[in-house]
Design a protein around this motif. Structure first.
Motif, short mmCIF file in Angstrom:
data_model
loop_
_atom_site.label_atom_id
_atom_site.label_comp_id
_atom_site.label_asym_id
_atom_site.label_seq_id
_atom_site.Cartn_x
_atom_site.Cartn_y
_atom_site.Cartn_z
N UNK A 65 1.03 -1.30 0.21
CA UNK A 65 -0.30 0.02 -0.02
C UNK A 65 1.14 0.94 0.17
N UNK A 66 0.58 2.37 -0.74
CA UNK A 66 1.58 3.66 -0.99
C UNK A 66 -0.93 5.09 -1.05
N UNK A 67 0.31 5.99 -0.79
CA UNK A 67 -0.86 6.56 -0.59
C UNK A 67 -0.61 7.84 -2.20
N UNK A 68 -1.18 8.95 -2.31
CA UNK A 68 -0.50 9.75 -3.14
C UNK A 68 -1.72 10.84 -2.46
N UNK A 69 -1.37 12.05 -3.25
CA UNK A 69 -1.90 13.37 -3.19
C UNK A 69 -1.38 14.18 -4.63
N UNK A 70 -1.70 15.56 -4.47
CA UNK A 70 -1.26 16.50 -5.41
C UNK A 70 -2.25 16.40 -6.51
N UNK A 71 -1.07 17.43 -7.40
CA UNK A 71 -2.33 16.96 -8.67
C UNK A 71 -2.79 16.56 -9.87
N UNK A 72 -1.77 15.08 -9.96
CA UNK A 72 -1.54 14.89 -10.59
C UNK A 72 -2.56 13.93 -11.18
N UNK A 73 -2.97 13.05 -12.10
CA UNK A 73 -4.33 12.95 -12.65
C UNK A 73 -4.10 11.43 -11.78
N UNK A 74 -2.59 10.60 -11.55
CA UNK A 74 -2.97 9.28 -11.31
C UNK A 74 -3.17 8.71 -9.71
N UNK A 77 -6.77 8.29 -10.01
CA UNK A 77 -7.15 7.18 -10.69
C UNK A 77 -6.17 6.19 -10.46
N UNK A 78 -5.77 5.73 -9.60
CA UNK A 78 -5.09 4.77 -9.21
C UNK A 78 -4.20 5.11 -7.52
N UNK A 79 -5.16 5.45 -6.63
CA UNK A 79 -4.61 6.21 -5.25
C UNK A 79 -3.79 5.07 -4.56
N UNK A 80 -4.04 4.50 -4.96
CA UNK A 80 -2.73 3.82 -4.02
C UNK A 80 -1.73 2.94 -5.21
N UNK A 81 -1.33 3.35 -6.69
CA UNK A 81 -0.52 2.76 -7.13
C UNK A 81 0.04 4.29 -7.67
N UNK A 398 6.50 10.27 4.85
CA UNK A 398 5.45 9.38 5.42
C UNK A 398 4.32 9.60 5.81
N UNK A 399 3.37 8.34 5.79
CA UNK A 399 2.05 8.73 5.98
C UNK A 399 1.94 8.72 8.02
N UNK A 400 1.42 9.53 7.78
CA UNK A 400 0.92 10.31 9.48
C UNK A 400 0.37 9.02 10.48
N UNK A 401 -0.86 8.31 9.26
CA UNK A 401 -1.07 7.28 10.16
C UNK A 401 -1.37 5.30 9.54
N UNK A 408 5.39 -0.56 9.25
CA UNK A 408 6.21 1.23 8.89
C UNK A 408 5.03 2.08 8.26
N UNK A 409 5.07 3.03 8.49
CA UNK A 409 4.42 4.31 8.09
C UNK A 409 4.44 4.43 6.34
N UNK A 410 3.64 4.18 5.98
CA UNK A 410 3.55 3.65 4.59
C UNK A 410 3.92 4.87 3.43
N UNK A 411 4.63 5.15 2.38
CA UNK A 411 5.19 6.29 1.81
C UNK A 411 3.64 6.91 1.46
N UNK A 412 3.45 7.79 0.77
CA UNK A 412 2.75 9.51 0.32
C UNK A 412 3.37 9.88 -0.83
N UNK A 413 3.17 9.53 -1.69
CA UNK A 413 3.48 9.77 -3.17
C UNK A 413 3.28 11.67 -3.11
N UNK A 414 3.16 12.35 -3.20
CA UNK A 414 2.72 14.28 -4.03
C UNK A 414 3.25 14.21 -4.55
N UNK A 415 2.59 14.50 -5.88
CA UNK A 415 3.12 15.44 -7.17
C UNK A 415 1.93 16.29 -8.12
N UNK A 416 2.81 17.83 -8.66
CA UNK A 416 1.81 18.78 -9.65
C UNK A 416 3.48 18.39 -10.13
N UNK A 417 2.17 18.63 -11.79
CA UNK A 417 3.32 19.21 -12.66
C UNK A 417 3.17 20.48 -12.11
N UNK A 418 4.49 21.15 -13.25
CA UNK A 418 4.93 22.21 -12.83
C UNK A 418 4.62 22.58 -14.23
#
Lengths: 522, 190
Positions: A65-74, A77-81, A398-401, A408-418
């Motif tokens: 499991x991974x989490x995501x945030x930011x404005x990218x479409x992934x 559509x694929x919030x855990x991938x 690191x994901x807070x919860x 182990x805390x899962x990684x959160x991947x944050x991405x916005x296009x420049x």
């Protein structure tokens, strides 16, 4: 296989067995260094690989499991991938398409060449193309890259014929069947390509270079390597002098083990590598290991990508043959008159029917979607690979919860296009669309980026310790016996598929580490 | 118009009988029909009531409208949803409630008897609902990841055991100029 004692504090421990870790292990073993290679995934082989997209995906992909945030479409559509990378011996070299391109001279000097770009955290690499050229030579020879070392190019498939005809109409001059780490004829004990069309699913011919059946067995043959598969590293430990001295991991039976180490090299790909450094925080290093710069996890890059697929009146059958069957390099230059800095490559791509349905327009349905798939046999496709700009706010945290199966805390991947990424993608979409229209496309489809396959920059190399995590050898600025050995080192993304550079850096790093060890500097 | 006719003729081929969704393949020639052991197909249901299963099949046809794709392939979506419903009462409720909603929005409380266009309008009104998303999400894999769909769409699946495509047409596109050998070298001959 060698058996290295858990208490052997003279060993080099490498975490991750992909392009970076697998190569580094072999190069060190060849120089007589004892290595423990820890791999979180299990071991597959050319026999167990399957020509089936979803089955292969479950077999090879990193699905923790991974989490995501930011404005990218992934993220929608694929919030855990966030990434399509692998958890298996050989890492993502089992999955990669084989494109092996050198980063261009000016791309190593992104800040000097492009100038300061608002919102981007641009920097020059602390090495130049000249520094890396001898190692590119070694890497190309090791990997058997076509169009180098007298190795002929691969024959282009029908998908390439469409690309080539379009390139001619567009006036492009640099279109060919690529520099590919896929044997165009038998070489190095491996078969020639039989055009299976399942490059992404693990090459059942073994024609495509993967550390799984090249570097790792070669390292094993030296008698200096112990490979431990199914071992997930939880934490890198350090002594009271602030030097790394061991690696805590969960073994394949679920038991916690501590491997002592003289040197630790992290090559877990650009999400897991910073995650591990952050998860290794202690009282001495409260922000995580090697993070005095606060750059660990930042500057996450994934290349400005996207695909253009087009349908024609007649069959293409793009799935037959190598997935990346050819390339156009004319747009890879830096030419700000196009409205953006940096450049992009265009490479053929194809997906089987199951993945085409999943990726052509995630979440879509209805007539347009159905019509695209109705024309699947008549479809050609290309993938955009462009330089994306490092941004401090694009980062792994690191994901807070949320915790993984090991707690182990899962990684959160944050991405916005420049903004530069968006303008470049739009340009590339336009060019790809025009290219296919020029040879009679009926419909064209702009396909958004897939979950990231090129993950870069989260522990970048920098001349000054305040700007990055490691130096020009991948040695962390803060901890001299802790190394970054994968694409996380990239200072900027450049436009090229990253594997060849990861391998070249690993060969160079191995020389450096062996020298440091023999002179007792680490 | 053709779509509508096909749709209507197809309808005759789906039959329901006590816990079983059955049908007849339309295609009588081609690779697809060669693969089928018989022209009749049937799907035993473990969890969903018959009318719910049939409504789901028809809803799937509206969401992913491949005019010439056999009901037998759409039935694979129903099969997977039936299996999820058997394992998870929440899924079962979403599906049963969803079909009830389709019916509620229809004349005489029977969505299946609406004409094609009215059926579609009612499906459209459900876009974004749990029911719609469950069917859409399941279909993306179930509808396109099976041998029958591959045969229909022309995808050839696994190639390793056939020696790949090196001698089986990886370069057989002949409606565009051939690239020169300097650009695309000839294949290596042993």
């Amino acid at each position: 296989m060698k058996n290295i004692n858990l208490n052997d504090s003279n060993t080099v421990v490498i975490i991750g067995s992909g392009a970076g870790g697998g190569t580094l292990a072999n190069e060190l073993c060849q120089q007589g260094v004892n290595v423990v290679l820890l791999e979180a995934g299990s071991k597959q082989s050319t026999k167990t690989f399957v020509n089936d997209e979803w089955k292969s995906f479950s077999q090879l992909a990193w699905l923790d499991n991974r989490s995501t945030s930011g404005g990218w479409r992934v993220s929608k559509d694929f919030p855990n991938l966030p990434a399509w990378i692998c958890k298996t011996v050989g890492g993502s070299t089992t999955h990669w398409a084989g494109a092996s391109l050198r980063i261009q001279a000016h791309e190593f000097k992104a800040l000097s060449t492009y100038g300061s770009v608002k919102g981007a955290n641009l920097l020059d690499w602390p090495i130049t193309l000249d520094d890396l050229a001898p190692y590119y030579d070694l890497a190309e020879n090791k990997m058997g890259v076509t169009r180098t070392n007298g190795i002929p190019g691969l024959p282009g498939n029908s998908n390439f014929k469409v690309m080539y005809a379009g390139a001619e109409k567009m006036g492009y001059k640099q279109c060919h069947t690529g520099r590919m780490a896929i044997n165009s004829k038998p070489r190095d004990g491996r078969a020639g390509c039989q055009q299976l069309g399942f490059c992404f699913q693990g090459c059942k011919m073994g024609a495509k270079w993967s550390t799984l059946y090249t570097e790792i067995p070669a390292a094993m043959a030296t008698g200096n390597l112990e490979l431990r598969a199914g071992c997930h590293v939880m934490k890198i430990q350090h002594n009271d002098k602030g030097l790394a001295d061991g690696v805590l991991y969960i073994d394949e039976d679920g038991k916690q083990q501590l491997q002592k180490a003289r040197v630790v090299c992290v090559a877990g790909n650009s999400i897991e590598t910073p995650r591990l450094l952050l998860n290794s925080a202690t009282e001495m290093f409260p922000n995580g290991l090697a993070n005095s710069s606060d750059q660990v996890g930042r500057n996450y890059m994934r290349h400005t990508t996207g695909s253009v697929y087009a349908t024609f009146d007649k069959p293409v059958r793009m799935w037959r043959g190598t997935t990346m069957a050819g390339i156009i390099q004319d747009e890879a230059k830096h030419d700000p008159s196009r409205g953006f800095v940096g450049g992009y490559e265009l490479e053929t791509v194809s997906l089987g029917l199951p993945f085409m349905a999943a990726f052509i327009d995630p979440g879509a349905w209805g007539k347009k979607f159905a019509n695209a798939l109705d024309n699947y046999e008549n479809m050609a496709g290309l993938w955009i690979v462009g330089e994306d700009l490092p941004q401090e706010s694009n980062r792994i945290t690191l994901h807070p919860s949320d915790k993984d199966q090991h707690g182990l805390p899962v990684p959160n991947v944050h991405f916005d296009d420049h903004p530069n990424d968006k303008i470049m993608r739009e340009h590339a979409f336009e060019q790809g669309t025009k290219l296919y229209k020029s040879v009679g496309a009926k419909e064209t489809y702009r396909v958004p980026p897939y979950p990231s396959t090129h993950n870069l920059g989260t522990c970048r190399m920098s001349l000054h310790a305040k700007d990055g995590v490691c130096n020009k050898h991948g040695q962390t600025h803060d901890i001299k016996n802790l190394f970054i050995s994968d694409g996380s080192q990239f200072t900027t993304s450049a436009a090229e598929n990253p594997t060849l550079t990861i391998v070249a850096l690993a060969i160079r790093q191995a020389q450096f580490i062996a020298n440091q060890l023999s002179t007792n500097k680490i | 118009m053709i779509n509508k006719l096909e749709q209507e003729s197809k309808r005759k081929f789906i039959k329901l009988s006590g816990g079983m969704l059955t049908g007849t393949l339309i295609a009588t020639s081609g690779l697809f029909s060669c693969m089928a052991p018989t022209r009749r197909w049937s799907l035993p249901l473990t969890s969903l009531p018959d009318n719910v299963a049939e409504s789901i099949l028809m809803t799937t046809r509206h969401i992913f409208p491949h005019a010439k794709l056999e009901d037998a392939v759409y039935a694979l979506v129903v099969k997977d949803l039936d299996n999820s419903a058997a394992k998870d009462p929440a899924v079962k409720k979403v599906l049963i409630d969803g079909v009830a909603m389709l019916n509620k929005k229809s004349k005489n409380n029977n969505w299946l008897l609406e004409n094609h266009q009215d059926q579609y309008t009612i499906v459209l009104s459900m876009v974004g609902s749990d029911f719609f998303e469950k069917i859409r999400g399941t279909s993306i894999v179930s509808l396109y990841n099976n041998d029958m769909a591959w045969a229909h769409f022309g995808y050839e699946g696994s190639s390793f055991e056939k020696g790949g495509y090196i001698n089986r047409g990886f370069q057989d596109l002949n409606w565009l100029p051939e690239p020169p050998h300097s650009i695309s070298p000839q294949k290596y001959k042993i």
